[in-house]
Design a protein around this motif. Structure first.
Motif, PDB file in Angstrom:
ATOM      1  N   LEU A  66     -41.868  37.018  46.163  1.00  0.00           N
ATOM      2  CA  LEU A  66     -42.866  37.967  45.704  1.00  0.00           C
ATOM      3  C   LEU A  66     -42.890  38.033  44.179  1.00  0.00           C
ATOM      4  N   ASP A  76     -42.660  46.294  44.705  1.00  0.00           N
ATOM      5  CA  ASP A  76     -43.646  45.820  45.674  1.00  0.00           C
ATOM      6  C   ASP A  76     -44.947  45.511  44.963  1.00  0.00           C
ATOM      7  N   HIS A  99     -38.289  38.922  48.553  1.00  0.00           N
ATOM      8  CA  HIS A  99     -38.497  39.634  47.293  1.00  0.00           C
ATOM      9  C   HIS A  99     -38.531  38.651  46.120  1.00  0.00           C
TER      10      HIS A  99
END
Length: 113
Positions: free
Chosen positions: A50, A99, A47
């Motif tokens: 990301l 996301d 994460h």
């Protein structure tokens, strides 16, 4: 004296008894580590990567469930600007991005086999 003093007997295999008492605790810790702690750390690392790779034009999903497109990313600042509707831009914290959505290709949308 009619009653003789009673003395406690030594436990046979004192070192072995300690190992048999600690073995279940060590086994439980190992199971927790491999089933809970390690996968969670891996997920957190992915994460963070990301979030560090966010760029302008990415479609994102926020933790609040809002879909939008990144319009501005500032280096060194935790805020990014996201367009959630035409001409509606909001600033969100980088950590609230849940996301990054991948665009659906033209061939992928209609291909059902």
């Amino acid at each position: 004296m009619l009653i003789s003093p009673a003395y406690a007997q030594d436990a046979a295999g004192g070192g072995l008894a300690l190992i048999t008492q600690l073995a279940p605790l060590l086994l439980i810790f190992a199971v927790f580590y491999f089933l809970l702690i390690r996968p969670q750390q891996k997920k957190q690392k992915e994460h963070r990567e990301l979030l560090s790779k966010l760029k302008r034009g990415d479609r994102v999903l926020t933790a609040g469930g809002i879909l939008g497109k990144v319009t501005q990313v500032k280096d060194g600042v935790d805020e990014i600007e996201v367009e959630i509707a035409p001409n509606v831009r909001v600033s969100v914290l980088r950590q609230t991005i849940g996301d990054v959505l991948k665009p659906v290709g033209a061939n992928d949308a209609g291909a059902k086999t």
